[in-house]
Design a protein around this motif. Structure first.
Motif, PDB file in Angstrom:
ATOM      1  N   LYS A   1       0.826  -1.204   0.000  1.00 44.12           N
ATOM      2  CA  LYS A   1       0.000   0.000   0.000  1.00 44.12           C
ATOM      3  C   LYS A   1       0.862   1.256   0.000  1.00 44.12           C
ATOM      4  O   LYS A   1       0.504   2.273  -0.613  1.00 44.12           O
ATOM      5  CB  LYS A   1      -0.907  -0.009   1.233  1.00 44.12           C
ATOM      6  N   ASP A   2       2.014   1.196   0.666  1.00 44.44           N
ATOM      7  CA  ASP A   2       2.926   2.344   0.727  1.00 44.44           C
ATOM      8  C   ASP A   2       3.732   2.541  -0.550  1.00 44.44           C
ATOM      9  O   ASP A   2       4.503   3.496  -0.653  1.00 44.44           O
ATOM     10  CB  ASP A   2       3.900   2.181   1.896  1.00 44.44           C
ATOM     11  N   GLY A   3       3.598   1.622  -1.499  1.00 47.01           N
ATOM     12  CA  GLY A   3       4.270   1.779  -2.779  1.00 47.01           C
ATOM     13  C   GLY A   3       5.566   1.020  -2.935  1.00 47.01           C
ATOM     14  O   GLY A   3       6.230   1.127  -3.967  1.00 47.01           O
ATOM     15  N   PHE A   4       5.960   0.238  -1.945  1.00 48.55           N
ATOM     16  CA  PHE A   4       7.197  -0.530  -2.064  1.00 48.55           C
ATOM     17  C   PHE A   4       6.983  -1.730  -2.987  1.00 48.55           C
ATOM     18  O   PHE A   4       5.899  -2.319  -3.037  1.00 48.55           O
ATOM     19  CB  PHE A   4       7.679  -0.992  -0.686  1.00 48.55           C
ATOM     20  N   THR A   5       8.039  -2.085  -3.702  1.00 50.65           N
ATOM     21  CA  THR A   5       7.968  -3.195  -4.651  1.00 50.65           C
ATOM     22  C   THR A   5       8.849  -4.366  -4.240  1.00 50.65           C
ATOM     23  O   THR A   5       8.792  -5.422  -4.875  1.00 50.65           O
ATOM     24  CB  THR A   5       8.408  -2.739  -6.056  1.00 50.65           C
ATOM     25  N   ALA A   6       9.663  -4.192  -3.213  1.00 51.73           N
ATOM     26  CA  ALA A   6      10.613  -5.228  -2.814  1.00 51.73           C
ATOM     27  C   ALA A   6      10.875  -5.155  -1.319  1.00 51.73           C
ATOM     28  O   ALA A   6      10.677  -4.106  -0.686  1.00 51.73           O
ATOM     29  CB  ALA A   6      11.929  -5.080  -3.586  1.00 51.73           C
ATOM     30  N   ILE A   7      11.336  -6.267  -0.759  1.00 48.79           N
ATOM     31  CA  ILE A   7      11.667  -6.362   0.658  1.00 48.79           C
ATOM     32  C   ILE A   7      13.014  -7.065   0.781  1.00 48.79           C
ATOM     33  O   ILE A   7      13.298  -8.017   0.047  1.00 48.79           O
ATOM     34  CB  ILE A   7      10.608  -7.185   1.437  1.00 48.79           C
ATOM     35  N   GLN A   8      13.856  -6.608   1.705  1.00 49.76           N
ATOM     36  CA  GLN A   8      15.153  -7.230   1.964  1.00 49.76           C
ATOM     37  C   GLN A   8      15.108  -7.974   3.297  1.00 49.76           C
ATOM     38  O   GLN A   8      14.757  -7.398   4.326  1.00 49.76           O
ATOM     39  CB  GLN A   8      16.260  -6.171   1.956  1.00 49.76           C
ATOM     40  N   LEU A   9      15.480  -9.276   3.271  1.00 48.39           N
ATOM     41  CA  LEU A   9      15.374 -10.154   4.436  1.00 48.39           C
ATOM     42  C   LEU A   9      16.633 -10.979   4.619  1.00 48.39           C
ATOM     43  O   LEU A   9      17.413 -11.159   3.687  1.00 48.39           O
ATOM     44  CB  LEU A   9      14.196 -11.127   4.258  1.00 48.39           C
ATOM     45  N   HIS A  10      16.789 -11.538   5.806  1.00 45.60           N
ATOM     46  CA  HIS A  10      17.763 -12.586   6.080  1.00 45.60           C
ATOM     47  C   HIS A  10      17.051 -13.938   6.078  1.00 45.60           C
ATOM     48  O   HIS A  10      15.895 -14.032   6.504  1.00 45.60           O
ATOM     49  CB  HIS A  10      18.400 -12.405   7.460  1.00 45.60           C
ATOM     50  N   THR A  11      17.760 -14.977   5.641  1.00 46.32           N
ATOM     51  CA  THR A  11      17.243 -16.328   5.869  1.00 46.32           C
ATOM     52  C   THR A  11      17.446 -16.685   7.335  1.00 46.32           C
ATOM     53  O   THR A  11      16.514 -17.090   8.027  1.00 46.32           O
ATOM     54  CB  THR A  11      17.989 -17.362   5.005  1.00 46.32           C
ATOM     55  N   VAL A  12      18.693 -16.542   7.791  1.00 45.75           N
ATOM     56  CA  VAL A  12      19.063 -16.861   9.170  1.00 45.75           C
ATOM     57  C   VAL A  12      19.932 -15.717   9.671  1.00 45.75           C
ATOM     58  O   VAL A  12      20.623 -15.059   8.902  1.00 45.75           O
ATOM     59  CB  VAL A  12      19.830 -18.200   9.257  1.00 45.75           C
ATOM     60  N   SER A  13      19.886 -15.466  10.974  1.00 46.96           N
ATOM     61  CA  SER A  13      20.630 -14.320  11.487  1.00 46.96           C
ATOM     62  C   SER A  13      21.037 -14.518  12.938  1.00 46.96           C
ATOM     63  O   SER A  13      20.234 -14.961  13.762  1.00 46.96           O
ATOM     64  CB  SER A  13      19.785 -13.050  11.368  1.00 46.96           C
ATOM     65  N   LYS A  14      22.287 -14.167  13.216  1.00 45.21           N
ATOM     66  CA  LYS A  14      22.758 -14.126  14.602  1.00 45.21           C
ATOM     67  C   LYS A  14      22.642 -12.722  15.183  1.00 45.21           C
ATOM     68  O   LYS A  14      22.813 -12.537  16.385  1.00 45.21           O
ATOM     69  CB  LYS A  14      24.221 -14.591  14.671  1.00 45.21           C
ATOM     70  N   GLU A  15      22.375 -11.749  14.331  1.00 44.81           N
ATOM     71  CA  GLU A  15      22.183 -10.393  14.818  1.00 44.81           C
ATOM     72  C   GLU A  15      20.838 -10.307  15.544  1.00 44.81           C
ATOM     73  O   GLU A  15      19.881 -10.991  15.199  1.00 44.81           O
ATOM     74  CB  GLU A  15      22.220  -9.403  13.654  1.00 44.81           C
ATOM     75  N   VAL A  16      20.758  -9.426  16.514  1.00 45.41           N
ATOM     76  CA  VAL A  16      19.552  -9.251  17.327  1.00 45.41           C
ATOM     77  C   VAL A  16      19.096 -10.611  17.861  1.00 45.41           C
ATOM     78  O   VAL A  16      18.113 -11.190  17.404  1.00 45.41           O
ATOM     79  CB  VAL A  16      18.411  -8.574  16.535  1.00 45.41           C
ATOM     80  N   PRO A  17      19.858 -11.185  18.824  1.00 47.93           N
ATOM     81  CA  PRO A  17      19.541 -12.513  19.364  1.00 47.93           C
ATOM     82  C   PRO A  17      18.097 -12.592  19.878  1.00 47.93           C
ATOM     83  O   PRO A  17      17.497 -11.565  20.211  1.00 47.93           O
ATOM     84  CB  PRO A  17      20.550 -12.675  20.496  1.00 47.93           C
ATOM     85  N   PRO A  18      17.551 -13.829  19.939  1.00 46.61           N
ATOM     86  CA  PRO A  18      18.205 -15.111  19.662  1.00 46.61           C
ATOM     87  C   PRO A  18      18.209 -15.452  18.181  1.00 46.61           C
ATOM     88  O   PRO A  18      17.595 -14.755  17.371  1.00 46.61           O
ATOM     89  CB  PRO A  18      17.319 -16.093  20.445  1.00 46.61           C
TER      90      PRO A  18
END
Length: 445
Positions: free
Chosen positions: A73-90
């Motif tokens: 709705k805000d007009g974004f066409t893409a999203i960036q994600l991690h599959t797995v992450s150790k940042e911001v535990p757990p």
């Protein structure tokens, strides 16, 4: 918003969101000239991404769907994600599932964790969202405990790439991000082997690399045939790195589309510079007008962490103002733009390259339109003859407020496009700041 969109249409004569109702036809691929992305029908795709790295482990499927719906709705066409992450535990997701069992063995996936990720990626695709997803965020090594650098080896990289490829072969909306916030160093071969594993199993997926700040994907992998996309990553003013990548000579003479994968985040100042709305606007326009024709990514501190404040993050000024970036470019053939490298368009008042107030500008390759971003209101002199000349043509000119999306036609427009002319923006935009966009377009009499 409708009134603002109508103003834009009046200037451009194009239909806002033309073809957007049907959404992009995945998979995407580089355009024939290697400068932007096109979908399966050949339609140009504007990469306008939000960054929610931690969403897969921080959100339930229902929350992820709520977030995706809002960002569409805000007009974004893409999203960036991690599959797995150790940042911001757990490391585990909200269900308590860890990605691997044991955690340090990336060839021992935990099915419950990955089923949750499967559902999230599918939900994004159902909404027409392109997903850029990090395969394994390696980070720096040394005392750094938040990356997977020591778990990725030359022995397991290719099998891990095959695992990801086989699992997500059915999905058509993916760009794989290799590396992760660090230069490859001793892991360069392993990163390349991971890429090869992915390409063997999912040749329709695109690949890029996220290196350390101030280093594009091509800095270490320009000679790799699997490198589809060149990601720019800088905390400096974005035009410098993007322009350098626009001019990069590849060994195979095949340019890669450039996009701004990351820069300063709103409400975050890890480089000791303000993380305000002016900064995220400046980054976006500076990159897009310097050769980042694939597009760019916006980021916010609470959104990338997907903290309990993620909804508030979407309502921040810079977040809302990203809609105007898409509106401005999507009503023009932005993929025709070429950076004004030789200052033939802006002949005076441009400023010093690398400075916060440097004027970035680009001209359509057929000379039909031009866009300029002025971080600081001041007079600039433009050679109107740089655009398509002709006795039956004139130049329509307007100031575009990047904080509201509204247009203010320049007095006397349209002009004859045969000489230089000085333009001075209004002193302040609607929020009291001083950045403006100048839009010029050739029109028939």
């Amino acid at each position: 918003m409708l009134k603002q969109a109508a103003c834009i249409l009046a200037l451009t004569g194009l239909a806002l969101g033309q073809g957007a109702a049907a959404g992009p036809a995945f998979p995407l691929r580089p355009s024939p000239d290697g400068r932007h992305l096109v979908d399966a029908r050949g339609a140009p795709f504007f990469y306008h991404a939000d960054t929610a790295w931690q969403l897969p482990k921080k959100a339930t499927l229902a929350i992820a769907e709520d977030y995706f719906d809002r960002r569409v709705k805000d007009g974004f066409t893409a999203i960036q994600l991690h599959t797995v992450s150790k940042e911001v535990p757990p490391v585990s997701n909200l269900n308590g599932d860890e990605p691997f069992t044991p955690l340090e063995d990336i060839l021992k996936p935990n099915e419950a964790y990955w089923r949750h990720l499967d559902a999230i990626i599918e939900a994004a695709e159902q909404r027409g969202l392109f997903v850029s997803i990090a395969a394994l965020w390696i980070r720096w090594g040394g005392q750094d405990k938040e990356g997977w650098r020591y778990q990725l080896t030359e022995d397991n990289a290719r099998p891990y790439g095959r695992f990801l490829g086989r699992r997500y072969a059915v999905r058509k909306n993916l760009l794989w991000i290799l590396g992760g916030d660090a230069n490859p160093g001793e892991k360069q071969k392993a990163v390349s082997l991971l890429a090869q594993g992915l390409k063997e199993t999912t040749p329709h997926h695109l690949l890029t690399v996220h290196n350390a700040p101030e280093h594009s994907s091509a800095a270490f992998f320009a000679g790799e045939p699997w490198l589809d996309i060149n990601a720019a990553y800088t905390y400096r003013e974005t035009h410098g790195q993007v322009l350098s990548e626009w001019l990069r000579p590849y060994p195979d003479r095949r340019p890669r589309p450039i996009f701004l994968i990351e820069s300063g985040y709103e409400k975050e100042s890890n480089d000791r510079r303000p993380g305000d709305s002016f900064r995220v606007r400046r980054q976006a326009y500076g990159a897009l007008l310097s050769g980042s024709l694939m597009g760019h990514a916006y980021g916010h501190r609470e959104l990338w962490k997907f903290s309990s404040q993620w909804r508030q993050g979407m309502d921040e000024p810079g977040s809302k103002q990203m809609r105007h970036v898409r509106d401005l470019f999507s009503t023009r053939k932005w993929w025709w733009l070429e950076p004004d490298l030789d200052s033939r368009l802006v002949v005076s008042g441009r400023g010093k390259a690398g400075a916060v107030d440097y004027v970035t500008s680009a001209v359509a390759k057929d000379g039909s339109f031009a866009i300029l971003y002025l971080p600081q209101a001041r007079p600039i002199t433009i050679d109107l003859a740089r655009l398509s000349p002709g006795a039956d043509r004139k130049m329509r000119v307007a100031w575009f407020d990047p904080t509201t999306g509204s247009l203010k036609p320049v007095a006397g427009s349209p002009f004859a496009n045969t000489s230089t002319r000085e333009f001075t923006p209004p002193e302040k935009n609607a929020t009291g700041e001083k950045d403006w966009v100048l839009a010029l377009e050739i029109v028939s009499q």
